[in-house]
Design a protein around this motif. Structure first.
Motif, mmCIF file in Angstrom:
data_model
loop_
_atom_site.group_PDB
_atom_site.id
_atom_site.type_symbol
_atom_site.label_atom_id
_atom_site.label_comp_id
_atom_site.label_asym_id
_atom_site.label_seq_id
_atom_site.Cartn_x
_atom_site.Cartn_y
_atom_site.Cartn_z
ATOM 1 N N ASP B 1 41.455 3.526 10.472
ATOM 2 C CA ASP B 1 40.474 3.709 11.534
ATOM 3 C C ASP B 1 39.851 5.101 11.386
ATOM 4 N N GLN B 2 38.602 5.128 10.913
ATOM 5 C CA GLN B 2 37.933 6.395 10.651
ATOM 6 C C GLN B 2 37.275 6.864 11.941
ATOM 7 N N GLN B 3 37.868 7.830 12.619
ATOM 8 C CA GLN B 3 37.336 8.280 13.897
ATOM 9 C C GLN B 3 36.179 9.251 13.735
ATOM 10 N N VAL B 4 36.079 9.867 12.560
ATOM 11 C CA VAL B 4 35.003 10.819 12.274
ATOM 12 C C VAL B 4 34.321 10.342 10.998
ATOM 13 N N LYS B 5 33.021 10.102 11.099
ATOM 14 C CA LYS B 5 32.308 9.507 9.966
ATOM 15 C C LYS B 5 31.125 10.344 9.532
ATOM 16 N N GLN B 6 31.012 10.526 8.230
ATOM 17 C CA GLN B 6 29.836 11.137 7.648
ATOM 18 C C GLN B 6 29.246 10.063 6.747
ATOM 19 N N ASN B 7 28.194 9.427 7.229
ATOM 20 C CA ASN B 7 27.686 8.235 6.570
ATOM 21 C C ASN B 7 26.858 8.506 5.314
ATOM 22 N N SER B 8 26.447 9.760 5.134
ATOM 23 C CA SER B 8 25.680 10.087 3.927
ATOM 24 C C SER B 8 26.585 10.799 2.937
ATOM 25 N N PRO B 9 26.927 10.156 1.841
ATOM 26 C CA PRO B 9 27.804 10.820 0.862
ATOM 27 C C PRO B 9 27.113 11.990 0.165
ATOM 28 N N SER B 10 25.776 11.928 0.087
ATOM 29 C CA SER B 10 25.060 13.000 -0.599
ATOM 30 C C SER B 10 23.687 13.207 0.021
ATOM 31 N N LEU B 11 23.164 14.432 -0.206
ATOM 32 C CA LEU B 11 21.860 14.815 0.330
ATOM 33 C C LEU B 11 21.267 15.863 -0.600
ATOM 34 N N SER B 12 19.987 15.706 -0.936
ATOM 35 C CA SER B 12 19.287 16.702 -1.761
ATOM 36 C C SER B 12 18.126 17.273 -0.961
ATOM 37 N N VAL B 13 18.021 18.597 -0.983
ATOM 38 C CA VAL B 13 16.985 19.280 -0.205
ATOM 39 C C VAL B 13 16.358 20.372 -1.062
ATOM 40 N N GLN B 14 15.076 20.549 -0.903
ATOM 41 C CA GLN B 14 14.352 21.604 -1.627
ATOM 42 C C GLN B 14 14.745 22.969 -1.050
ATOM 43 N N GLU B 15 14.872 23.948 -1.919
ATOM 44 C CA GLU B 15 15.156 25.311 -1.481
ATOM 45 C C GLU B 15 14.110 25.773 -0.475
ATOM 46 N N GLY B 16 14.573 26.417 0.587
ATOM 47 C CA GLY B 16 13.658 26.920 1.604
ATOM 48 C C GLY B 16 13.415 25.948 2.753
ATOM 49 N N ARG B 17 13.726 24.676 2.519
ATOM 50 C CA ARG B 17 13.539 23.682 3.576
ATOM 51 C C ARG B 17 14.793 23.607 4.457
ATOM 52 N N ILE B 18 14.728 22.755 5.466
ATOM 53 C CA ILE B 18 15.872 22.568 6.358
ATOM 54 C C ILE B 18 16.798 21.476 5.817
ATOM 55 N N SER B 19 18.094 21.747 5.844
ATOM 56 C CA SER B 19 19.105 20.731 5.523
ATOM 57 C C SER B 19 19.725 20.270 6.831
ATOM 58 N N ILE B 20 19.817 18.960 6.999
ATOM 59 C CA ILE B 20 20.436 18.418 8.213
ATOM 60 C C ILE B 20 21.565 17.480 7.791
ATOM 61 N N LEU B 21 22.778 17.861 8.172
ATOM 62 C CA LEU B 21 23.945 17.044 7.859
ATOM 63 C C LEU B 21 24.457 16.407 9.142
ATOM 64 N N ASN B 22 24.782 15.151 9.077
ATOM 65 C CA ASN B 22 25.146 14.396 10.269
ATOM 66 C C ASN B 22 26.592 13.937 10.268
ATOM 67 N N CYS B 23 27.092 13.740 11.471
ATOM 68 C CA CYS B 23 28.485 13.342 11.656
ATOM 69 C C CYS B 23 28.567 12.534 12.951
ATOM 70 N N ASP B 24 29.235 11.399 12.907
ATOM 71 C CA ASP B 24 29.432 10.578 14.094
ATOM 72 C C ASP B 24 30.922 10.446 14.378
ATOM 73 N N TYR B 25 31.266 10.343 15.639
ATOM 74 C CA TYR B 25 32.671 10.189 16.000
ATOM 75 C C TYR B 25 32.814 9.101 17.047
ATOM 76 N N THR B 26 34.023 8.598 17.166
ATOM 77 C CA THR B 26 34.226 7.463 18.066
ATOM 78 C C THR B 26 35.058 7.813 19.294
ATOM 79 N N ASN B 27 35.849 8.878 19.212
ATOM 80 C CA ASN B 27 36.765 9.205 20.298
ATOM 81 C C ASN B 27 36.139 10.227 21.244
ATOM 82 N N SER B 28 35.880 9.824 22.476
ATOM 83 C CA SER B 28 35.231 10.717 23.433
ATOM 84 C C SER B 28 36.170 11.828 23.923
ATOM 85 N N MET B 29 37.434 11.770 23.534
ATOM 86 C CA MET B 29 38.390 12.802 23.944
ATOM 87 C C MET B 29 38.362 14.039 23.041
#
Lengths: 115, 109
Positions: B1-29
């Motif tokens: 049971d994966q309570q913390v998920k990072q659904n994107s295994p990889s991300l490529s971004v141009q230098e100088g731009r914004i990188s946005i990394l995401n994370c979802d979780y299931t346990n409200s505690m």
């Protein structure tokens, strides 16, 4: 201030053998936690020790065990090694127990290969 | 049971731009969230954290956003630099830290 130190850094073992990994926490830190990292699985929590007592344990079989000494140094042991135990084993330390809100600081890890 | 998920295994971004990394979780505690960065052959290093009572925390180029109703956490890096290329792990805490599977960020010069 010295960081978290793990030894050995690299080791190769044969199936069925056992292995002991060592971790020296940051000076003054009383909590030591162990994690296993495998490709695609992230960091899986093994256990946490605080003041020589195991506080928490992850979902690993009983072949995985650990202990903490009075100087806060910790060891973890894996018996009857299996090929699937090949992984990076990370130790982390913190001032107080993980549940108390402290950031944990990792060592560089011990790379275990089981052949 | 994966309570913390990072659904994107990889991300490529141009230098100088914004990188946005995401994370979802299931346990409200979960009451505390952290981001760690990991270079090959090194242990993870702490980047930034946020308590569940806040929705934003900033530290230099790094900002973490927490959306509790969506159970979503994000890390913004701006501007992105080549040295930011690494694997990023999010983690959430109740009694212990639970980590996601990581996102490999590559900054393209």
């Amino acid at each position: 201030k010295a960081g978290v130190t793990q030894t050995p850094r690299y080791l190769i073992k044969t199936r069925g053998q056992q292995v002991t990994l060592s971790c020296s926490p940051i000076s003054g830190h009383r909590s030591v936690s162990w994690y296993q990292q495998t490709p695609g699985q992230g960091l899986q929590f093994l256990f946490e020790y605080f003041s020589e007592t195991q506080r928490n344990k992850g979902n690993f079989p009983g072949r995985f065990s650990g202990r903490q000494f009075s100087n806060s140094r910790s060891e973890m042991n894996v018996s009857t090694l299996e090929l699937g135990d090949s992984a990076l084993y990370l130790c982390a330390s913190s001032l107080a127990a993980q549940g108390a809100g402290n950031t944990i600081y990792f060592g560089e890890g011990s790379w275990l290969t089981v052949v | 049971d994966q309570q913390v998920k990072q659904n994107s295994p990889s991300l490529s971004v141009q230098e100088g731009r914004i990188s946005i990394l995401n994370c979802d979780y299931t346990n409200s505690m979960f009451d505390y969230f952290l981001w760690y960065k990991k270079y090959p052959a090194e242990g993870p290093t702490f980047l930034i954290s946020i308590s569940s009572i806040k929705d934003k925390n900033e530290d230099g180029r790094f900002t973490v956003f927490l959306n509790k109703s969506a159970k979503h956490l994000s890390l913004h890096i701006v501007p992105s630099q080549p040295g930011d290329s690494a694997v990023y792990f999010c983690a959430a805490r109740i009694e212990k830290l639970t980590f996601g599977t990581g996102t490999r960020l590559t900054i393209i010069p």
